[in-house]
Design an enzyme around this catalytic site. Structure first.
Site, PDB file in Angstrom:
ATOM      1  N   HIS A 144     -17.027  -0.348  13.967  1.00 18.60           N
ATOM      2  CA  HIS A 144     -16.273   0.313  12.898  1.00 18.60           C
ATOM      3  C   HIS A 144     -17.163   0.641  11.698  1.00 18.60           C
ATOM      4  CE1 HIS A 144     -12.967  -2.603  14.441  1.00 18.60           C
ATOM      5  NE2 HIS A 144     -13.149  -1.604  15.280  1.00 18.60           N
ATOM      6  N   TYR A 192     -18.477 -10.654   5.316  1.00 21.48           N
ATOM      7  CA  TYR A 192     -19.175  -9.538   4.693  1.00 21.48           C
ATOM      8  C   TYR A 192     -18.641  -9.250   3.302  1.00 21.48           C
ATOM      9  CZ  TYR A 192     -15.472  -6.476   6.716  1.00 21.48           C
ATOM     10  OH  TYR A 192     -14.292  -5.883   7.098  1.00 21.48           O
ATOM     11  N   ASP A 215     -10.225  -1.143  19.905  1.00 22.09           N
ATOM     12  CA  ASP A 215     -11.626  -1.107  20.371  1.00 22.09           C
ATOM     13  C   ASP A 215     -11.746  -0.820  21.863  1.00 22.09           C
ATOM     14  OD1 ASP A 215     -12.544  -3.711  18.006  1.00 22.09           O
ATOM     15  OD2 ASP A 215     -12.443  -1.515  17.801  1.00 22.09           O
ATOM     16  N   LYS A 229     -21.934  -2.694   3.368  1.00 20.31           N
ATOM     17  CA  LYS A 229     -21.520  -4.041   3.777  1.00 20.31           C
ATOM     18  C   LYS A 229     -22.756  -4.942   3.823  1.00 20.31           C
ATOM     19  CE  LYS A 229     -18.070  -2.227   7.014  1.00 20.31           C
ATOM     20  NZ  LYS A 229     -17.839  -2.015   8.467  1.00 20.31           N
TER      21      LYS A 229
HETATM   22  C1  LIG Z   1     -11.080  -4.810   7.479  1.00 21.89           C
HETATM   23  C2  LIG Z   1      -9.828  -5.346   6.863  1.00 21.89           C
HETATM   24  C3  LIG Z   1      -8.740  -5.659   7.642  1.00 21.89           C
HETATM   25  N1  LIG Z   1      -7.591  -6.122   7.037  1.00 21.89           N
HETATM   26  C4  LIG Z   1      -6.462  -6.469   7.902  1.00 21.89           C
HETATM   27  C5  LIG Z   1      -5.928  -5.314   8.706  1.00 21.89           C
HETATM   28  C6  LIG Z   1      -5.420  -5.951   9.968  1.00 21.89           C
HETATM   29  O1  LIG Z   1      -4.081  -6.362   9.803  1.00 21.89           O
HETATM   30  C7  LIG Z   1      -6.279  -7.182  10.131  1.00 21.89           C
HETATM   31  C8  LIG Z   1      -7.347  -7.016  11.190  1.00 21.89           C
HETATM   32  O2  LIG Z   1      -7.985  -5.767  10.941  1.00 21.89           O
HETATM   33  P1  LIG Z   1      -8.870  -5.128  12.074  1.00 21.89           P
HETATM   34  O3  LIG Z   1      -8.196  -5.309  13.412  1.00 21.89           O
HETATM   35  O4  LIG Z   1      -9.291  -3.754  11.641  1.00 21.89           O
HETATM   36  O5  LIG Z   1     -10.138  -6.076  12.026  1.00 21.89           O
HETATM   37  P2  LIG Z   1     -11.464  -5.938  12.870  1.00 21.89           P
HETATM   38  O6  LIG Z   1     -11.178  -5.309  14.198  1.00 21.89           O
HETATM   39  O7  LIG Z   1     -12.113  -7.257  12.851  1.00 21.89           O
HETATM   40  O8  LIG Z   1     -12.350  -4.893  12.047  1.00 21.89           O
HETATM   41  C9  LIG Z   1     -12.826  -5.211  10.771  1.00 21.89           C
HETATM   42  O9  LIG Z   1     -13.814  -6.171  10.865  1.00 21.89           O
HETATM   43  C10 LIG Z   1     -14.982  -5.675  11.505  1.00 21.89           C
HETATM   44  C11 LIG Z   1     -15.860  -6.825  11.842  1.00 21.89           C
HETATM   45  C12 LIG Z   1     -15.577  -4.701  10.593  1.00 21.89           C
HETATM   46  O10 LIG Z   1     -16.777  -4.733  10.248  1.00 21.89           O
HETATM   47  C13 LIG Z   1     -14.698  -3.658  10.126  1.00 21.89           C
HETATM   48  O11 LIG Z   1     -15.127  -3.367   8.800  1.00 21.89           O
HETATM   49  C14 LIG Z   1     -13.248  -3.948  10.064  1.00 21.89           C
HETATM   50  O12 LIG Z   1     -12.632  -2.844  10.637  1.00 21.89           O
HETATM   51  O13 LIG Z   1      -6.908  -7.415   8.852  1.00 21.89           O
HETATM   52  C15 LIG Z   1      -7.493  -6.304   5.683  1.00 21.89           C
HETATM   53  O14 LIG Z   1      -6.455  -6.722   5.177  1.00 21.89           O
HETATM   54  N2  LIG Z   1      -8.565  -5.992   4.901  1.00 21.89           N
HETATM   55  C16 LIG Z   1      -9.726  -5.528   5.430  1.00 21.89           C
HETATM   56  O15 LIG Z   1     -10.688  -5.264   4.669  1.00 21.89           O
END
Ligand SMILES: Cc1cn([C@H]2C[C@H](O)[C@@H](COP(=O)(O)OP(=O)(O)O[C@H]3O[C@H](C)C(=O)[C@H](O)[C@H]3O)O2)c(=O)[nH]c1=O
Length: 171
Positions: free
Chosen positions: A62, A129, A165, A69
């Site tokens: 992402h 991060y 993903d 970051k």
């Molecule tokens: C990124 C982020 C997510 N969220 C919430 C949104 C979703 O309800 C939950 C999981 O989010 P997501 O499935 O997008 O998380 P990852 O798949 O781990 O992705 C994130 O973490 C990978 C490692 C990345 O580096 C990306 O910046 C970021 O997209 O956390 C938030 O509330 N704030 C935030 O800044």
């Protein structure tokens, strides 16, 4: 504090300012604004995040067009890939891999227009991060970890990934 350039322009590998070890364990200064500005990393980070994942979970790839970051591994270890997603760059779609752990304490600075994904290689890992913008899910792009066009090598063939993903990619 040591800062190393990498194969990818603007992506830096950083050894944090202080790692103190004694008979009790470790003390690490993971960020110091003055030290990072002086080291040529004049970025104002405004949000900190962690994600906690089990072995062989892969989160990413992402990124977005605005956010810097500073990525660390607080616990465990993960294999992390950074991909240049800037179509204007001569390094477009080039990638590089790093192993971050709670023993090497290395950090990676990821610029805007780069994607990052990490695969957990310990029972559990805490991915931390600092980011330079507030969360904006709509502004993010998703690159597929197993996109044949990227030819990224991963140490695990069948990682645990989210629906997002699994594809399709959203650039
Ligand atoms: C990124 C982020 C997510 N969220 C919430 C949104 C979703 O309800 C939950 C999981 O989010 P997501 O499935 O997008 O998380 P990852 O798949 O781990 O992705 C994130 O973490 C990978 C490692 C990345 O580096 C990306 O910046 C970021 O997209 O956390 C938030 O509330 N704030 C935030 O800044």
């Amino acid at each position: 504090m040591e800062v190393f350039t990498t194969k990818l322009e603007s992506v830096l590998l950083i050894k944090p300012p202080t790692v103190f070890e004694d008979f009790r364990g470790h003390y690490i200064e993971t960020y110091n604004r003055n030290a990072y500005f002086t080291a040529g990393i004049p970025i104002d980070f405004i949000q900190d995040d962690i994600s906690v994942s089990h072995r062989h979970v892969l989160r990413g790839i992402h990124g977005d067009a605005k956010t810097w970051k500073l990525i660390s591994c607080l616990q465990g270890s993960f294999y992390m890939v950074v991909v240049n997603n800037d179509a204007r760059s001569s390094q477009y779609r080039q990638w590089e891999a790093f192993t971050l752990s709670d023993t090497n304490r290395l950090q990676v600075l990821v610029p805007p227009n780069f994607g990052n994904g990490h695969l957990v290689m310990s029972d559990r890992a805490i991915f931390h991060y600092k980011q330079s913008t507030e969360y904006d899910r709509a502004g993010q792009f998703t690159l597929l970890w197993n996109d044949p066009a990227l030819k990224i090598w991963w140490p695990v063939a069948n990682p645990i990934v989210s629906q997002r993903d699994q594809g399709p990619a959203k650039s």
